[in-house]
Design an enzyme around this catalytic site. Structure first.
Site, mmCIF file in Angstrom:
data_model
loop_
_atom_site.group_PDB
_atom_site.id
_atom_site.type_symbol
_atom_site.label_atom_id
_atom_site.label_comp_id
_atom_site.label_asym_id
_atom_site.label_seq_id
_atom_site.Cartn_x
_atom_site.Cartn_y
_atom_site.Cartn_z
ATOM 1 N N CYS A 176 2.224 -12.665 18.861
ATOM 2 C CA CYS A 176 2.359 -11.873 19.016
ATOM 3 C C CYS A 176 2.980 -10.943 17.380
ATOM 4 O O CYS A 176 4.437 -11.162 17.824
ATOM 5 C CB CYS A 176 1.990 -10.553 19.991
ATOM 6 S SG CYS A 176 2.592 -8.841 19.267
ATOM 7 N N HIS A 177 2.681 -9.965 16.886
ATOM 8 C CA HIS A 177 3.253 -9.491 15.697
ATOM 9 C C HIS A 177 5.143 -9.423 15.930
ATOM 10 O O HIS A 177 6.008 -9.529 15.228
ATOM 11 C CB HIS A 177 2.408 -9.110 14.787
ATOM 12 C CG HIS A 177 3.217 -9.023 13.497
ATOM 13 N ND1 HIS A 177 2.186 -9.128 12.536
ATOM 14 C CD2 HIS A 177 4.356 -9.484 12.789
ATOM 15 C CE1 HIS A 177 2.715 -9.742 11.284
ATOM 16 N NE2 HIS A 177 4.472 -9.366 11.482
ATOM 17 N N THR A 178 5.119 -8.390 17.135
ATOM 18 C CA THR A 178 5.925 -7.995 18.088
ATOM 19 C C THR A 178 7.321 -9.409 17.754
ATOM 20 O O THR A 178 8.274 -8.800 17.243
ATOM 21 C CB THR A 178 5.798 -7.366 19.164
ATOM 22 O OG1 THR A 178 4.869 -6.904 18.800
ATOM 23 C CG2 THR A 178 6.969 -6.640 19.484
ATOM 24 N N HIS A 230 6.413 -13.372 24.391
ATOM 25 C CA HIS A 230 5.960 -12.029 25.837
ATOM 26 C C HIS A 230 4.687 -12.195 25.510
ATOM 27 O O HIS A 230 4.253 -11.485 26.474
ATOM 28 C CB HIS A 230 6.958 -11.022 25.269
ATOM 29 C CG HIS A 230 5.890 -10.275 23.945
ATOM 30 N ND1 HIS A 230 6.158 -10.735 22.726
ATOM 31 C CD2 HIS A 230 4.764 -9.663 23.853
ATOM 32 C CE1 HIS A 230 5.349 -10.133 22.033
ATOM 33 N NE2 HIS A 230 4.121 -9.410 22.483
ATOM 34 N N GLU A 231 3.712 -13.107 24.711
ATOM 35 C CA GLU A 231 2.197 -12.971 25.555
ATOM 36 C C GLU A 231 1.999 -15.052 26.274
ATOM 37 O O GLU A 231 2.028 -15.229 25.528
ATOM 38 C CB GLU A 231 1.881 -12.713 24.230
ATOM 39 C CG GLU A 231 0.183 -11.716 23.927
ATOM 40 C CD GLU A 231 -0.366 -12.016 22.820
ATOM 41 O OE1 GLU A 231 -0.190 -10.992 22.846
ATOM 42 O OE2 GLU A 231 -1.305 -12.560 22.083
ATOM 43 N N CYS A 288 8.263 -0.434 37.879
ATOM 44 C CA CYS A 288 9.158 -1.069 39.487
ATOM 45 C C CYS A 288 8.334 -0.268 41.069
ATOM 46 O O CYS A 288 8.424 -0.261 41.820
ATOM 47 C CB CYS A 288 10.528 0.189 39.430
ATOM 48 S SG CYS A 288 9.892 1.991 39.197
ATOM 49 N N CYS A 302 9.248 4.840 40.462
ATOM 50 C CA CYS A 302 9.967 5.971 39.485
ATOM 51 C C CYS A 302 8.732 6.815 39.331
ATOM 52 O O CYS A 302 7.862 6.687 39.568
ATOM 53 C CB CYS A 302 10.788 5.466 38.452
ATOM 54 S SG CYS A 302 9.386 5.057 36.834
ATOM 55 N N CYS A 317 6.214 5.594 37.280
ATOM 56 C CA CYS A 317 5.103 4.530 38.062
ATOM 57 C C CYS A 317 4.587 5.260 38.591
ATOM 58 O O CYS A 317 3.451 5.358 39.396
ATOM 59 C CB CYS A 317 5.620 3.808 38.987
ATOM 60 S SG CYS A 317 6.565 2.348 37.723
ATOM 61 N N CYS A 351 7.845 3.111 32.888
ATOM 62 C CA CYS A 351 9.445 2.635 33.718
ATOM 63 C C CYS A 351 10.062 3.168 33.443
ATOM 64 O O CYS A 351 10.431 2.995 32.576
ATOM 65 C CB CYS A 351 8.940 1.874 34.679
ATOM 66 S SG CYS A 351 9.853 0.646 35.665
ATOM 67 N N ARG A 396 11.070 -0.423 31.335
ATOM 68 C CA ARG A 396 10.291 -0.027 30.035
ATOM 69 C C ARG A 396 11.319 -0.471 29.043
ATOM 70 O O ARG A 396 11.948 -1.376 28.720
ATOM 71 C CB ARG A 396 10.607 1.435 29.353
ATOM 72 C CG ARG A 396 11.821 2.195 29.387
ATOM 73 C CD ARG A 396 11.231 3.387 28.323
ATOM 74 N NE ARG A 396 11.287 4.404 29.077
ATOM 75 C CZ ARG A 396 11.308 5.738 29.136
ATOM 76 N NH1 ARG A 396 11.885 6.214 27.486
ATOM 77 N NH2 ARG A 396 10.703 6.562 29.700
ATOM 78 N N CYS A 407 -0.704 -8.970 26.166
ATOM 79 C CA CYS A 407 0.068 -8.038 25.665
ATOM 80 C C CYS A 407 -0.875 -7.424 24.891
ATOM 81 O O CYS A 407 -1.548 -6.634 25.014
ATOM 82 C CB CYS A 407 0.985 -8.172 24.418
ATOM 83 S SG CYS A 407 1.610 -7.635 23.390
ATOM 84 N N ARG A 433 -4.830 -14.793 17.445
ATOM 85 C CA ARG A 433 -4.118 -15.289 18.109
ATOM 86 C C ARG A 433 -4.224 -16.685 18.105
ATOM 87 O O ARG A 433 -5.501 -17.520 18.109
ATOM 88 C CB ARG A 433 -4.777 -14.996 19.366
ATOM 89 C CG ARG A 433 -4.109 -13.494 19.930
ATOM 90 C CD ARG A 433 -2.862 -13.073 19.643
ATOM 91 N NE ARG A 433 -2.424 -12.247 19.975
ATOM 92 C CZ ARG A 433 -1.430 -10.710 19.472
ATOM 93 N NH1 ARG A 433 -1.969 -11.941 17.459
ATOM 94 N NH2 ARG A 433 -0.910 -10.081 19.617
#
Ligand code: NAD
Ligand code: ZN
Length: 380
Positions: free
Chosen positions: A48-50, A70-71, A100, A103, A106, A114, A118, A178, A373
């Site tokens: 992903c670009h992130t 992360h994906e 979680c 909280c 959530c 969250c 988060r 993601c 992707r």
């Protein structure tokens, strides 16, 4: 119980040693999961670009050496103390922001921010003991957004794992962990265009095209795609984009071009570029009185959003969202079911595939703006 439960696992991971330098496949040690943590075997991951922003670390804080990613999609190997709703063999999608379930966020229907889990892009350690579960010869390697999926095994907080239908093909649905959910949710859950309305999408990468897909599903009649890369336009037709604007083709600001095309502005806009100028244009191109703009792109850490407050007083709304407002554990299993029921196509987002040993090729493709992707197969 598998033979590796409670043991350190040695496996391959792609380590980012320095900003902007090719990742290096190393043998790493992955410690067993601690309280409320789960160790998973990653089968497929995508870029992903992130990931690219934090690898380049030009507009973000540098945290190295680090395992990005992360994906992804994977299978639970073992669980730590206190984990009751996952067990070895479960199929999961790791998510960069968690749930979680306890909280105020959530418990709120409106938020997925969250308190405990988060997104935190600067933290490179696990919450439980502020330590990393990855090391090479005893030297810690940092985590990335609690997921670090560019590794054959990774440790993730249970709140950042969506348990999904084991029949769902992980090489396809990994992109729902993601980008695709983010874009889709930004439109369906946040922009909420009405049937017959007009929607502008800034940035026609996977996230933006998923936002366009959301607009199509909502029954928008005009979907205006905005991108600086003209190669994106042909591809975007498959995602229901009806008109294109390349800001480079005009002398005037793109928000003025869009206002002229739409008799005063679009009903909704979704920004998926991460560039501050596009964010401002995406806001200023919505119609006064009712227009809503949604920011999705991850900005440079020093970016400042500037607009004349009259643009807001004139009844335009500016919003932003992480992960399309989906709660990872509660909502993502049903997004996977949308794919299983053929309501949502994910294949068209997957344009490339590389073996793990060639992960750097996925970075090259994204930097060149080629494809959407790229799936990285861990077993190859
Ligand atoms: P991508 O690189 O595939 O696509 C981005 C597109 O934007 C490219 O086609 C590029 O040509 C275009 N673009 C860049 N600057 C532009 C400008 N000024 N005007 C118009 N178009 C421009 O990236 P992606 O993986 O689709 O991710 C898109 C953005 O979404 C990134 O900023 C990423 O970090 C962000 N993101 C946010 C979340 C979230 O939860 N908020 C989640 C995932 C990704
Ligand atoms: Zn992402």
């Amino acid at each position: 119980m598998s033979t590796t439960t409670g043991q350190v696992i040695r496996c391959k991971a792609a380590v980012a040693w320095e900003a902007g330098k090719p990742l290096v496949i190393e043998e790493v040690e992955v410690a067993p999961p601690q309280k409320m943590e789960v160790r998973i075997k990653i089968l497929f991951t995508s870029l992903c670009h992130t990931d690219v922003y934090f690898w380049e670390a030009k507009g973000q804080n540098p945290v190295f050496p680090r395992i990005l990613g992360h994906e992804a999609g994977g299978v639970v190997e073992s669980v730590g103390e206190g984990v009751t709703d996952l067990q070895p063999g479960d199929h999961v999608l790791p998510v960069f922001t968690g749930e979680c379930k306890e909280c105020a966020h959530c418990k709120s229907e409106e938020s997925n921010m969250c308190d405990l889990l988060r997104i935190n892009t600067d933290r490179g350690v696990m919450l439980h003991d502020q330590k990393s579960r990855f090391s090479i010869n005893g030297k810690p390697i940092f985590h990335f957004v609690g997921t670090s999926t560019f590794s054959e095994y990774t440790v993730v907080h249970v709140g950042c794992l969506a348990k999904i239908n084991p029949l769902a093909p992980l090489d396809k649905v990994c992109v729902l962990s993601c980008g695709i959910s983010t874009g889709l949710g930004a439109t369906l859950n946040v922009a909420k265009p009405k049937k017959g309305s007009s929607v502008a999408v800034f940035g026609l990468g996977a996230v933006g095209l998923a936002a366009a897909e959301g607009a199509r599903i909502s029954g928008a009649s005009r979907i205006i795609g905005v991108d600086l890369n003209a190669n994106r336009f042909e591809l975007a037709k498959k995602f229901g984009v009806t008109e294109f604007v390349n800001p480079k083709d005009y002398k005037k600001p793109v928000q003025e071009v869009i206002a002229e095309m739409t008799n005063g502005g679009v009903d909704r806009s979704v920004e998926c570029t991460g560039h501050i100028d596009a964010m401002i244009s995406a806001f200023e191109c919505v119609h006064d009185g009712w227009g809503v703009a949604v920011l999705v792109g991850v900005p440079h850490k020093d970016a400042v959003f500037k607009t004349n407050p009259m643009n807001l007083l004139n009844e335009r709304t500016l919003k932003g969202t992480f992960f399309g407002n989906y709660k990872p554990r509660s909502d993502i299993p049903s997004v996977v079911e949308k794919y299983m029921n053929k309501e949502l196509e994910v294949e068209k987002f997957i344009t490339h595939e590389v073996p793990f040993s060639e992960i750097n090729k996925a970075f090259d493709l994204m930097l060149k703006g080629e494809g959407l992707r790229c799936i990285i197969r861990m077993d190859a």
